[in-house]
Design a protein around this motif. Sequence first.
Motif, PDB file in Angstrom:
ATOM      1  N   VAL A  90       0.801  -1.146  -0.005  1.00 33.15           N
ATOM      2  CA  VAL A  90      -0.074   0.129  -0.035  1.00 33.15           C
ATOM      3  C   VAL A  90       0.823   1.297  -0.119  1.00 33.15           C
ATOM      4  O   VAL A  90       0.474   2.245  -0.746  1.00 33.15           O
ATOM      5  CB  VAL A  90      -0.825   0.007   1.337  1.00 33.15           C
ATOM      6  N   ASP A  91       1.841   1.350   0.727  1.00 35.94           N
ATOM      7  CA  ASP A  91       2.875   2.547   1.049  1.00 35.94           C
ATOM      8  C   ASP A  91       3.620   2.782  -0.286  1.00 35.94           C
ATOM      9  O   ASP A  91       3.720   4.233  -0.503  1.00 35.94           O
ATOM     10  CB  ASP A  91       3.647   2.061   2.349  1.00 35.94           C
ATOM     11  N   GLU A  92       3.971   1.741  -1.348  1.00 32.40           N
ATOM     12  CA  GLU A  92       4.442   2.074  -2.467  1.00 32.40           C
ATOM     13  C   GLU A  92       3.519   2.716  -3.528  1.00 32.40           C
ATOM     14  O   GLU A  92       4.002   3.146  -4.443  1.00 32.40           O
ATOM     15  CB  GLU A  92       5.108   0.816  -3.063  1.00 32.40           C
ATOM     16  N   ARG A  93       2.216   2.308  -3.265  1.00 33.34           N
ATOM     17  CA  ARG A  93       1.282   2.900  -4.405  1.00 33.34           C
ATOM     18  C   ARG A  93       0.389   3.903  -4.139  1.00 33.34           C
ATOM     19  O   ARG A  93      -0.261   4.569  -4.921  1.00 33.34           O
ATOM     20  CB  ARG A  93       0.255   1.722  -4.633  1.00 33.34           C
ATOM     21  N   TYR A  94       0.351   4.455  -2.724  1.00 37.27           N
ATOM     22  CA  TYR A  94      -0.739   5.523  -2.168  1.00 37.27           C
ATOM     23  C   TYR A  94       0.147   6.499  -1.255  1.00 37.27           C
ATOM     24  O   TYR A  94       0.984   5.963  -0.445  1.00 37.27           O
ATOM     25  CB  TYR A  94      -1.846   5.034  -1.300  1.00 37.27           C
ATOM     26  N   GLU A  95      -0.121   7.732  -1.603  1.00 39.59           N
ATOM     27  CA  GLU A  95       0.548   8.723  -0.854  1.00 39.59           C
ATOM     28  C   GLU A  95       0.200   8.902   0.405  1.00 39.59           C
ATOM     29  O   GLU A  95      -1.124   8.746   0.849  1.00 39.59           O
ATOM     30  CB  GLU A  95       0.731  10.078  -1.756  1.00 39.59           C
ATOM     31  N   ASN A  96       1.003   9.320   1.484  1.00 41.98           N
ATOM     32  CA  ASN A  96       0.605  10.090   2.917  1.00 41.98           C
ATOM     33  C   ASN A  96      -0.080   8.712   3.915  1.00 41.98           C
ATOM     34  O   ASN A  96      -0.845   9.382   4.465  1.00 41.98           O
ATOM     35  CB  ASN A  96      -0.351  11.126   2.667  1.00 41.98           C
ATOM     36  N   LEU A  97       0.389   7.567   3.541  1.00 38.02           N
ATOM     37  CA  LEU A  97      -0.016   6.533   4.357  1.00 38.02           C
ATOM     38  C   LEU A  97       0.347   6.755   5.767  1.00 38.02           C
ATOM     39  O   LEU A  97       1.669   7.113   6.045  1.00 38.02           O
ATOM     40  CB  LEU A  97       0.487   5.041   3.935  1.00 38.02           C
ATOM     41  N   GLU A  98      -0.468   6.796   6.756  1.00 34.08           N
ATOM     42  CA  GLU A  98      -0.040   7.149   7.918  1.00 34.08           C
ATOM     43  C   GLU A  98      -0.355   5.899   8.983  1.00 34.08           C
ATOM     44  O   GLU A  98       0.576   5.202   9.828  1.00 34.08           O
ATOM     45  CB  GLU A  98      -0.806   8.244   8.723  1.00 34.08           C
ATOM     46  N   ASN A  99      -1.627   5.558   9.193  1.00 34.78           N
ATOM     47  CA  ASN A  99      -2.088   4.571  10.170  1.00 34.78           C
ATOM     48  C   ASN A  99      -2.814   3.391   9.371  1.00 34.78           C
ATOM     49  O   ASN A  99      -3.403   3.610   8.307  1.00 34.78           O
ATOM     50  CB  ASN A  99      -3.055   5.021  11.216  1.00 34.78           C
ATOM     51  N   VAL A 100      -2.528   2.323   9.993  1.00 33.67           N
ATOM     52  CA  VAL A 100      -3.222   0.830   9.320  1.00 33.67           C
ATOM     53  C   VAL A 100      -3.919   0.431  10.546  1.00 33.67           C
ATOM     54  O   VAL A 100      -3.505   0.166  11.632  1.00 33.67           O
ATOM     55  CB  VAL A 100      -2.118  -0.054   8.944  1.00 33.67           C
ATOM     56  N   VAL A 101      -5.232  -0.010   9.874  1.00 30.45           N
ATOM     57  CA  VAL A 101      -5.987  -1.038  10.899  1.00 30.45           C
ATOM     58  C   VAL A 101      -5.875  -2.434  10.133  1.00 30.45           C
ATOM     59  O   VAL A 101      -6.373  -2.385   9.215  1.00 30.45           O
ATOM     60  CB  VAL A 101      -7.451  -0.377  10.791  1.00 30.45           C
ATOM     61  N   LEU A 102      -5.666  -3.521  10.928  1.00 31.11           N
ATOM     62  CA  LEU A 102      -5.390  -4.586  10.567  1.00 31.11           C
ATOM     63  C   LEU A 102      -6.702  -5.383  10.980  1.00 31.11           C
ATOM     64  O   LEU A 102      -6.845  -5.582  12.352  1.00 31.11           O
ATOM     65  CB  LEU A 102      -4.040  -5.220  10.898  1.00 31.11           C
ATOM     66  N   LEU A 103      -7.329  -6.124  10.011  1.00 40.83           N
ATOM     67  CA  LEU A 103      -8.580  -7.151  10.542  1.00 40.83           C
ATOM     68  C   LEU A 103      -8.282  -8.175   9.920  1.00 40.83           C
ATOM     69  O   LEU A 103      -7.738  -8.434   8.932  1.00 40.83           O
ATOM     70  CB  LEU A 103      -9.590  -6.374  10.142  1.00 40.83           C
ATOM     71  N   LEU A 104      -8.849  -9.301  10.646  1.00 41.96           N
ATOM     72  CA  LEU A 104      -8.918 -10.536  10.338  1.00 41.96           C
ATOM     73  C   LEU A 104     -10.166 -11.004   9.076  1.00 41.96           C
ATOM     74  O   LEU A 104     -11.272 -10.447   9.549  1.00 41.96           O
ATOM     75  CB  LEU A 104      -8.975 -11.682  11.274  1.00 41.96           C
ATOM     76  N   GLY A 105      -9.802 -11.644   8.109  1.00 41.42           N
ATOM     77  CA  GLY A 105     -11.005 -11.856   7.385  1.00 41.42           C
ATOM     78  C   GLY A 105     -12.061 -12.966   7.788  1.00 41.42           C
ATOM     79  O   GLY A 105     -13.089 -13.387   7.097  1.00 41.42           O
ATOM     80  N   ASN A 106     -11.727 -13.468   9.038  1.00 40.59           N
ATOM     81  CA  ASN A 106     -12.968 -14.605   9.234  1.00 40.59           C
ATOM     82  C   ASN A 106     -13.471 -14.159  10.916  1.00 40.59           C
ATOM     83  O   ASN A 106     -14.039 -15.152  11.532  1.00 40.59           O
ATOM     84  CB  ASN A 106     -12.226 -15.912   9.575  1.00 40.59           C
ATOM     85  N   THR A 107     -13.830 -13.024  10.849  1.00 45.51           N
ATOM     86  CA  THR A 107     -14.663 -12.511  12.105  1.00 45.51           C
ATOM     87  C   THR A 107     -15.639 -11.377  11.594  1.00 45.51           C
ATOM     88  O   THR A 107     -15.753 -10.743  10.685  1.00 45.51           O
ATOM     89  CB  THR A 107     -13.687 -11.957  13.201  1.00 45.51           C
ATOM     90  N   VAL A 108     -16.878 -11.646  12.374  1.00 46.08           N
ATOM     91  CA  VAL A 108     -18.008 -10.732  12.375  1.00 46.08           C
ATOM     92  C   VAL A 108     -18.030  -9.706  13.659  1.00 46.08           C
ATOM     93  O   VAL A 108     -18.832  -8.773  13.438  1.00 46.08           O
ATOM     94  CB  VAL A 108     -19.320 -11.304  12.358  1.00 46.08           C
ATOM     95  N   TYR A 109     -17.017  -9.801  14.396  1.00 46.10           N
ATOM     96  CA  TYR A 109     -17.010  -9.095  15.634  1.00 46.10           C
ATOM     97  C   TYR A 109     -16.342  -7.577  15.499  1.00 46.10           C
ATOM     98  O   TYR A 109     -15.548  -7.125  16.533  1.00 46.10           O
ATOM     99  CB  TYR A 109     -16.557  -9.789  16.793  1.00 46.10           C
TER     100      TYR A 109
END
Length: 249
Positions: A90-109
């Motif tokens: 993402v950082d290589e392709r989009y400018e001004n990346l600051e914060n990342v939220v990481l989520l799992l793909g197998n949860t609804v919570y």
Amino acid sequence: MNVAIITARAGSKSIINKNILEVKGKPLIYYPIKASLDALKIDKVFVSTDGEGIAAAAEKYGATVIPRPDELGGDTINHGDVIKHAVEWVDERYENLENVVLLLGNTVYVDGDIIDKCLQKLDDEKELDSCMTVWEAQDDHPLRAMEITENGLLRPYGGVERNVSTERQSYQKAYYYDQGVWAFRKYTVQSHDGPNPWWWMGKNSAPIIRTWVTGRDIHTYFDVGISEWWLEGLDKIKEALKKSSENGL
């Protein structure tokens, strides 16, 4: 720029095609994508995957796919290496990346509110590298953990000698990551100094405490049933959790 990155690998052995298993009429990956899109502080949503079906579902529901290289596939790869790759992509392709939220793909919570709460924590406390949602251990406190020996008997986990009370209130409080939100500055993936095993989170990681039931991802069909129950009664459950929080429970 704040982004959400959802990790969802193909090849699950517990439930085949788990990340696109239908839960209440939607593929499982839909729920973290929707939560990310609902968050006011998220600018763009990505899904890191090595599965064609997952990629197709991700694009259908509004996420940009990060193709995961072959060397980061399989169930023996360190999750942190997958996260590091995705953040750098993402950082290589989009400018001004600051914060990342990481989520799992197998949860609804997860929902937009909890994502925004985590990002607001980083906005308010500049000294933090990250924060993560956690739950407080009670009956499952680590001082009660056991293991099974080679001859089939129980002993304290790690083979340690311990002498603790049966009263859990006497233990020093312990917390576990609840499979919800990791929120971190983009630079933290370059170091291995986070609270082990979450090495990509940086040295200064703060807790966002939630009630236990909110921390569950799907590994078995029992988990699927619990997740469907959660979705069916979501408004009532959220109100009950709010009251519990207000009452300090």
